[in-house]
Write an enzyme that holds these catalytic residues in place. Sequence first.
Site, PDB file in Angstrom:
ATOM      1  N   ASP A 133     -79.712-109.208  50.453  1.00 39.33           N
ATOM      2  CA  ASP A 133     -79.240-109.491  49.101  1.00 39.33           C
ATOM      3  C   ASP A 133     -79.945-110.719  48.502  1.00 39.33           C
ATOM      4  OD1 ASP A 133     -77.748-109.646  46.808  1.00 39.33           O
ATOM      5  OD2 ASP A 133     -75.793-109.780  47.797  1.00 39.33           O
ATOM      6  N   ASP A 142     -73.518-105.468  40.295  1.00 47.33           N
ATOM      7  CA  ASP A 142     -72.327-105.077  41.051  1.00 47.33           C
ATOM      8  C   ASP A 142     -71.453-104.097  40.271  1.00 47.33           C
ATOM      9  OD1 ASP A 142     -73.429-106.900  42.704  1.00 47.33           O
ATOM     10  OD2 ASP A 142     -71.615-108.099  42.981  1.00 47.33           O
ATOM     11  N   GLY A 152     -81.934-104.094  41.042  1.00 48.25           N
ATOM     12  CA  GLY A 152     -82.867-103.253  40.287  1.00 48.25           C
ATOM     13  C   GLY A 152     -84.064-103.998  39.705  1.00 48.25           C
TER      14      GLY A 152
HETATM   15  C1  GLA Z   1     -73.772-109.618  45.580  1.00 50.22           C
HETATM   16  C2  GLA Z   1     -73.943-108.147  45.945  1.00 50.22           C
HETATM   17  C3  GLA Z   1     -72.595-107.565  46.359  1.00 50.22           C
HETATM   18  C4  GLA Z   1     -72.007-108.377  47.516  1.00 50.22           C
HETATM   19  C5  GLA Z   1     -71.935-109.850  47.151  1.00 50.22           C
HETATM   20  C6  GLA Z   1     -71.576-110.707  48.342  1.00 50.22           C
HETATM   21  O1  GLA Z   1     -73.003-109.778  44.431  1.00 50.22           O
HETATM   22  O2  GLA Z   1     -74.492-107.422  44.885  1.00 50.22           O
HETATM   23  O3  GLA Z   1     -72.738-106.211  46.726  1.00 50.22           O
HETATM   24  O4  GLA Z   1     -72.814-108.180  48.648  1.00 50.22           O
HETATM   25  O5  GLA Z   1     -73.174-110.329  46.665  1.00 50.22           O
HETATM   26  O6  GLA Z   1     -71.501-112.048  48.024  1.00 50.22           O
END
Ligand code: GLA
Length: 417
Positions: free
Chosen positions: A164, A228, A207
């Site tokens: 991430d 998200d 993306g």
């Molecule tokens: C980001 C990701 C989420 C999750 C959070 C965790 O927002 O896109 O899917 O993994 O971090 O902090």
Amino acid sequence: PFRGEYETLILAHNSKGTDKRKFKIISGDKLALTPSIGWNHWYAHYDRITDKMMREAADIMVSSGMADVGYQYVNIDDCWMNAPKNNDSMRVGPLRDEKGNIIPNKHFPDMKGLTDYIHAKGLKAGIYTSPGTLTCGGFTGTYQHEEQDARQFSDWGFDFLKYDWCSYGKIAGKDKSLEAYQKPYRQMGKILKSLDRDIVYNLCQYGMGEVWKWGGDVDAQSWRTSGDLGFELDRIFDVALRNSGYRQYSKPGEWNDPDYIQIGWIGSARGMGISKLTTMPANMQYAYMSLWSLMASPLIYSGDMTKLDKFTLNILCNPEVIDVNQDPLGECGLVIKRDADRFVMIKNLSDGSKAVGLFNRGKNAADVDINWSELKIFGKKTVRNLWYQKDLGIYKDKFKAQVPAQGVVMVKISKLR
Ligand code: GLA
């Protein structure tokens, strides 16, 4: 030595009768030949996740019947590491030992024990980190420890990694080139490939840089196509229509990931709240699962496993809908017609039939039809309602259904049996 394709036949007998099904095992370099399917803790437990909750989720994946229809991954998201600061003192501690090895926080006392537990149930285990110094939740990331952490995940026995972006923006700085977006992902892709363990690699960078165009090149098996979904749950149809626009990049081993299935008991993404029963209308939940199945999206449930009710399980576990998601052709559904409220998404299946979703985003029930010419098929066909698991009959040149408000009718159109 086992490389190749192996056709097997599975026979099952019990007091209700017998059934059989072909099952093909493919052994080679490619991972995730069908979309990943499992559970992730994020939208249920956020920064409250513990080892115990992970084990409980694995138990329930088996006892609820989810594993029987294919659910397989039990994935930890953020917050298993230590943080420089956090309200929960058990999540604050040394980030790494003197050799630089990452130290899980006190809620995760035995990572190897945890993956052993998950594996003993016939399931697989996933983990999460960020290429930045900190994860999105403010926990230790992997920056400058990439190889060491990847080896650690492998030694612990993990089978899946979500990587991430989070604070990596600070390292990338002002550089907004494609190369800058790709750099950390390419690096981790190479590392994972060099390990003596198959670890499915899921990119999470919302993306940027049109990741669907290059996710496969950095050796990832899936990539989030947007931010998200927890913040966009009221816009499921828009999210899906956007995601299906990248359909040409979806194929076995390379999947567009529009984020998790959030039904049942889920926390509010804003403020990482304690889980509550979803307020999403029932018909929209059917549409949500149908869209993710037609689009060959990873099917990762992210709700509270301890509170699964019968309705939610029915949405999650319809084997005929999951078959559409897991179809080995790996096609992402195509929207073949659309007006203000209605649209039709079709997906070619490996047996020559077509899965068709008739969707209605409107506030009232509406008729949606599909002509054989629009599907490029001819002659009499069997139409089966997949949610009802029931043949509707033989149709000769078109099919029409009344679709509930914000809902779906999902059918499979096949040659006569
Ligand atoms: C980001 C990701 C989420 C999750 C959070 C965790 O927002 O896109 O899917 O993994 O971090 O902090």
